[in-house]
Design a protein around this motif. Structure first.
Motif, PDB file in Angstrom:
ATOM      1  N   THR A  63     -18.103 -21.676  -7.993  1.00  0.00           N
ATOM      2  CA  THR A  63     -17.958 -23.135  -8.023  1.00  0.00           C
ATOM      3  C   THR A  63     -17.555 -23.573  -9.426  1.00  0.00           C
ATOM      4  O   THR A  63     -17.731 -22.826 -10.392  1.00  0.00           O
ATOM      5  CB  THR A  63     -19.295 -23.809  -7.665  1.00  0.00           C
ATOM      6  OG1 THR A  63     -20.292 -23.380  -8.593  1.00  0.00           O
ATOM      7  CG2 THR A  63     -19.717 -23.511  -6.237  1.00  0.00           C
ATOM      8  N   PRO A  64     -17.053 -24.792  -9.560  1.00  0.00           N
ATOM      9  CA  PRO A  64     -16.755 -25.307 -10.903  1.00  0.00           C
ATOM     10  C   PRO A  64     -17.985 -25.311 -11.815  1.00  0.00           C
ATOM     11  O   PRO A  64     -17.864 -25.107 -13.021  1.00  0.00           O
ATOM     12  CB  PRO A  64     -16.258 -26.734 -10.638  1.00  0.00           C
ATOM     13  CG  PRO A  64     -15.701 -26.676  -9.252  1.00  0.00           C
ATOM     14  CD  PRO A  64     -16.600 -25.709  -8.511  1.00  0.00           C
ATOM     15  N   ALA A  65     -19.173 -25.519 -11.247  1.00  0.00           N
ATOM     16  CA  ALA A  65     -20.404 -25.516 -12.049  1.00  0.00           C
ATOM     17  C   ALA A  65     -20.599 -24.181 -12.754  1.00  0.00           C
ATOM     18  O   ALA A  65     -21.041 -24.128 -13.904  1.00  0.00           O
ATOM     19  CB  ALA A  65     -21.609 -25.831 -11.175  1.00  0.00           C
ATOM     20  N   ILE A  66     -20.277 -23.090 -12.096  1.00  0.00           N
ATOM     21  CA  ILE A  66     -20.394 -21.765 -12.716  1.00  0.00           C
ATOM     22  C   ILE A  66     -19.207 -21.513 -13.633  1.00  0.00           C
ATOM     23  O   ILE A  66     -19.364 -20.988 -14.737  1.00  0.00           O
ATOM     24  CB  ILE A  66     -20.496 -20.669 -11.633  1.00  0.00           C
ATOM     25  CG1 ILE A  66     -21.827 -20.786 -10.898  1.00  0.00           C
ATOM     26  CG2 ILE A  66     -20.349 -19.284 -12.259  1.00  0.00           C
ATOM     27  CD1 ILE A  66     -22.000 -19.817  -9.761  1.00  0.00           C
ATOM     28  N   ALA A  67     -18.032 -21.892 -13.202  1.00  0.00           N
ATOM     29  CA  ALA A  67     -16.819 -21.625 -13.984  1.00  0.00           C
ATOM     30  C   ALA A  67     -16.883 -22.245 -15.375  1.00  0.00           C
ATOM     31  O   ALA A  67     -16.361 -21.666 -16.334  1.00  0.00           O
ATOM     32  CB  ALA A  67     -15.582 -22.126 -13.238  1.00  0.00           C
ATOM     33  N   THR A  68     -17.527 -23.399 -15.510  1.00  0.00           N
ATOM     34  CA  THR A  68     -17.572 -24.051 -16.812  1.00  0.00           C
ATOM     35  C   THR A  68     -18.363 -23.262 -17.842  1.00  0.00           C
ATOM     36  O   THR A  68     -18.152 -23.433 -19.035  1.00  0.00           O
ATOM     37  CB  THR A  68     -18.166 -25.476 -16.721  1.00  0.00           C
ATOM     38  OG1 THR A  68     -19.485 -25.391 -16.182  1.00  0.00           O
ATOM     39  CG2 THR A  68     -17.303 -26.381 -15.871  1.00  0.00           C
ATOM     40  N   SER A  69     -19.272 -22.383 -17.400  1.00  0.00           N
ATOM     41  CA  SER A  69     -20.051 -21.599 -18.360  1.00  0.00           C
ATOM     42  C   SER A  69     -19.369 -20.278 -18.723  1.00  0.00           C
ATOM     43  O   SER A  69     -19.860 -19.548 -19.570  1.00  0.00           O
ATOM     44  CB  SER A  69     -21.454 -21.330 -17.810  1.00  0.00           C
ATOM     45  OG  SER A  69     -21.381 -20.492 -16.677  1.00  0.00           O
ATOM     46  N   LEU A  70     -18.242 -19.986 -18.091  1.00  0.00           N
ATOM     47  CA  LEU A  70     -17.517 -18.745 -18.345  1.00  0.00           C
ATOM     48  C   LEU A  70     -16.210 -19.028 -19.071  1.00  0.00           C
ATOM     49  O   LEU A  70     -15.579 -20.056 -18.843  1.00  0.00           O
ATOM     50  CB  LEU A  70     -17.187 -18.037 -17.025  1.00  0.00           C
ATOM     51  CG  LEU A  70     -18.363 -17.593 -16.164  1.00  0.00           C
ATOM     52  CD1 LEU A  70     -17.855 -17.127 -14.803  1.00  0.00           C
ATOM     53  CD2 LEU A  70     -19.154 -16.494 -16.852  1.00  0.00           C
ATOM     54  N   ALA A  71     -15.795 -18.079 -19.885  1.00  0.00           N
ATOM     55  CA  ALA A  71     -14.496 -18.201 -20.553  1.00  0.00           C
ATOM     56  C   ALA A  71     -13.381 -17.617 -19.684  1.00  0.00           C
ATOM     57  O   ALA A  71     -12.242 -17.581 -20.097  1.00  0.00           O
ATOM     58  CB  ALA A  71     -14.542 -17.480 -21.903  1.00  0.00           C
ATOM     59  N   ALA A  72     -13.714 -17.164 -18.500  1.00  0.00           N
ATOM     60  CA  ALA A  72     -12.755 -16.506 -17.623  1.00  0.00           C
ATOM     61  C   ALA A  72     -11.634 -17.449 -17.192  1.00  0.00           C
ATOM     62  O   ALA A  72     -11.848 -18.638 -16.966  1.00  0.00           O
ATOM     63  CB  ALA A  72     -13.466 -15.964 -16.386  1.00  0.00           C
ATOM     64  N   ARG A  73     -10.449 -16.880 -17.072  1.00  0.00           N
ATOM     65  CA  ARG A  73      -9.271 -17.654 -16.668  1.00  0.00           C
ATOM     66  C   ARG A  73      -9.228 -17.794 -15.148  1.00  0.00           C
ATOM     67  O   ARG A  73      -9.271 -16.803 -14.429  1.00  0.00           O
ATOM     68  CB  ARG A  73      -7.997 -16.973 -17.167  1.00  0.00           C
ATOM     69  CG  ARG A  73      -7.920 -16.944 -18.688  1.00  0.00           C
ATOM     70  CD  ARG A  73      -6.762 -16.126 -19.166  1.00  0.00           C
ATOM     71  NE  ARG A  73      -7.017 -14.721 -18.821  1.00  0.00           N
ATOM     72  CZ  ARG A  73      -6.109 -13.761 -18.914  1.00  0.00           C
ATOM     73  NH1 ARG A  73      -4.882 -14.030 -19.309  1.00  0.00           N
ATOM     74  NH2 ARG A  73      -6.420 -12.521 -18.601  1.00  0.00           N
ATOM     75  N   ARG A  74      -9.110 -19.034 -14.702  1.00  0.00           N
ATOM     76  CA  ARG A  74      -9.045 -19.328 -13.264  1.00  0.00           C
ATOM     77  C   ARG A  74      -7.766 -18.768 -12.666  1.00  0.00           C
ATOM     78  O   ARG A  74      -6.700 -18.913 -13.240  1.00  0.00           O
ATOM     79  CB  ARG A  74      -9.116 -20.829 -13.034  1.00  0.00           C
ATOM     80  CG  ARG A  74     -10.425 -21.430 -13.453  1.00  0.00           C
ATOM     81  CD  ARG A  74     -10.410 -22.931 -13.359  1.00  0.00           C
ATOM     82  NE  ARG A  74     -11.702 -23.461 -13.789  1.00  0.00           N
ATOM     83  CZ  ARG A  74     -12.246 -24.558 -13.275  1.00  0.00           C
ATOM     84  NH1 ARG A  74     -11.617 -25.241 -12.347  1.00  0.00           N
ATOM     85  NH2 ARG A  74     -13.413 -24.972 -13.715  1.00  0.00           N
ATOM     86  N   GLY A  75      -7.914 -18.149 -11.510  1.00  0.00           N
ATOM     87  CA  GLY A  75      -6.763 -17.578 -10.829  1.00  0.00           C
ATOM     88  C   GLY A  75      -6.325 -16.241 -11.401  1.00  0.00           C
ATOM     89  O   GLY A  75      -5.441 -15.602 -10.849  1.00  0.00           O
ATOM     90  N   VAL A  76      -6.936 -15.818 -12.493  1.00  0.00           N
ATOM     91  CA  VAL A  76      -6.586 -14.545 -13.130  1.00  0.00           C
ATOM     92  C   VAL A  76      -7.801 -13.615 -13.156  1.00  0.00           C
ATOM     93  O   VAL A  76      -7.748 -12.496 -12.675  1.00  0.00           O
ATOM     94  CB  VAL A  76      -6.065 -14.768 -14.574  1.00  0.00           C
ATOM     95  CG1 VAL A  76      -5.751 -13.443 -15.256  1.00  0.00           C
ATOM     96  CG2 VAL A  76      -4.849 -15.677 -14.565  1.00  0.00           C
ATOM     97  N   GLU A  77      -8.921 -14.107 -13.717  1.00  0.00           N
ATOM     98  CA  GLU A  77     -10.135 -13.295 -13.828  1.00  0.00           C
ATOM     99  C   GLU A  77     -11.220 -13.749 -12.850  1.00  0.00           C
ATOM    100  O   GLU A  77     -12.115 -12.975 -12.519  1.00  0.00           O
ATOM    101  CB  GLU A  77     -10.678 -13.371 -15.266  1.00  0.00           C
ATOM    102  CG  GLU A  77      -9.692 -12.774 -16.248  1.00  0.00           C
ATOM    103  CD  GLU A  77      -9.863 -13.280 -17.665  1.00  0.00           C
ATOM    104  OE1 GLU A  77      -9.463 -12.554 -18.576  1.00  0.00           O
ATOM    105  OE2 GLU A  77     -10.377 -14.405 -17.869  1.00  0.00           O
ATOM    106  N   ILE A  78     -11.138 -14.986 -12.392  1.00  0.00           N
ATOM    107  CA  ILE A  78     -12.032 -15.529 -11.364  1.00  0.00           C
ATOM    108  C   ILE A  78     -11.245 -16.521 -10.521  1.00  0.00           C
ATOM    109  O   ILE A  78     -10.196 -16.989 -10.937  1.00  0.00           O
ATOM    110  CB  ILE A  78     -13.271 -16.261 -11.951  1.00  0.00           C
ATOM    111  CG1 ILE A  78     -12.837 -17.451 -12.815  1.00  0.00           C
ATOM    112  CG2 ILE A  78     -14.185 -15.313 -12.694  1.00  0.00           C
ATOM    113  CD1 ILE A  78     -13.970 -18.367 -13.230  1.00  0.00           C
ATOM    114  N   GLU A  79     -11.782 -16.815  -9.358  1.00  0.00           N
ATOM    115  CA  GLU A  79     -11.246 -17.904  -8.537  1.00  0.00           C
ATOM    116  C   GLU A  79     -12.312 -18.984  -8.489  1.00  0.00           C
ATOM    117  O   GLU A  79     -13.514 -18.684  -8.535  1.00  0.00           O
ATOM    118  CB  GLU A  79     -10.925 -17.440  -7.117  1.00  0.00           C
ATOM    119  CG  GLU A  79      -9.677 -16.612  -7.004  1.00  0.00           C
ATOM    120  CD  GLU A  79      -8.385 -17.401  -7.231  1.00  0.00           C
ATOM    121  OE1 GLU A  79      -8.440 -18.638  -7.450  1.00  0.00           O
ATOM    122  OE2 GLU A  79      -7.321 -16.783  -7.188  1.00  0.00           O
ATOM    123  N   VAL A  80     -11.893 -20.232  -8.388  1.00  0.00           N
ATOM    124  CA  VAL A  80     -12.816 -21.358  -8.364  1.00  0.00           C
ATOM    125  C   VAL A  80     -12.532 -22.204  -7.122  1.00  0.00           C
ATOM    126  O   VAL A  80     -11.375 -22.490  -6.825  1.00  0.00           O
ATOM    127  CB  VAL A  80     -12.672 -22.221  -9.642  1.00  0.00           C
ATOM    128  CG1 VAL A  80     -13.649 -23.387  -9.619  1.00  0.00           C
ATOM    129  CG2 VAL A  80     -12.874 -21.369 -10.890  1.00  0.00           C
TER     130      VAL A  80
END
Length: 174
Positions: free
Chosen positions: A79-96
């Motif tokens: 979720t976006p809530a988790i994604a904001t705490s990660l430096a991971a790139r969306r669509g590359v290292e994680i999906e949101v």
């Protein structure tokens, strides 16, 4: 609700969580969905998974289960809530994804093995580089002032490549 089984008819879902609510418990009548309830250790569950999903709506800080999955080279949908705490790139290292339909779409897209393998490999690199022992100890050294030379540490990935973020850390005296 289970929708679109025609897109992934062989998919199986394992829901791992301490206290599943009534909505989750109602899904387990479907033989393709298993709810575990509380488990002694979470790590064995992402191992056989093709995709790991973390639909956590309220996240305080970094979710270790997400880092564990990334370190195991698993593609992760969060979720976006988790994604904001990660430096991971969306669509590359994680999906949101925010909504159930978006989660389902992202998961089905990650059933494409080359894409999943590529994202998983990049997720692992991100997890090790940002959250592994070397990065954490470097940050700690910086926070403590960094006056003394940092001791040499073997990175967790050299100790146990299967679970690099939970491995033991060894001090190497020189």
């Amino acid at each position: 609700r289970r929708r679109g089984p025609e897109k992934a008819p062989l998919a199986r879902v394992r829901i791992v969580g301490m206290t599943p609510g009534p909505g989750v418990r109602s899904l387990t009548h479907d033989p393709a969905i298993v709810g575990t309830g509380r488990v002694a250790a979470v790590r064995p569950y992402p191992q056989p998974a093709r995709v790991v999903v973390a639909p956590v709506r309220v996240a305080r800080g970094i979710q270790n289960k997400v880092l564990e999955a990334m370190a195991m080279a698993k593609p992760v949908v969060v979720t976006p809530a988790i994604a904001t705490s990660l430096a991971a790139r969306r669509g590359v290292e994680i999906e949101v994804a925010s909504e159930a339909k978006d989660f389902a779409t992202k998961v089905v897209e990650l059933f494409e093995i080359p894409r999943a393998n590529r994202m998983g490999a990049l997720a692992r690199v991100r997890a090790l580089s940002d959250y592994g022992w070397t990065a954490s100890l470097q940050l700690l050294d910086e926070l403590l002032g960094g006056d003394a030379p940092a001791p040499a540490f073997r990175t967790a990935s050299t100790i146990d490549a299967r679970f690099p973020l939970t491995a033991e850390c060894h001090y190497d005296e020189r």
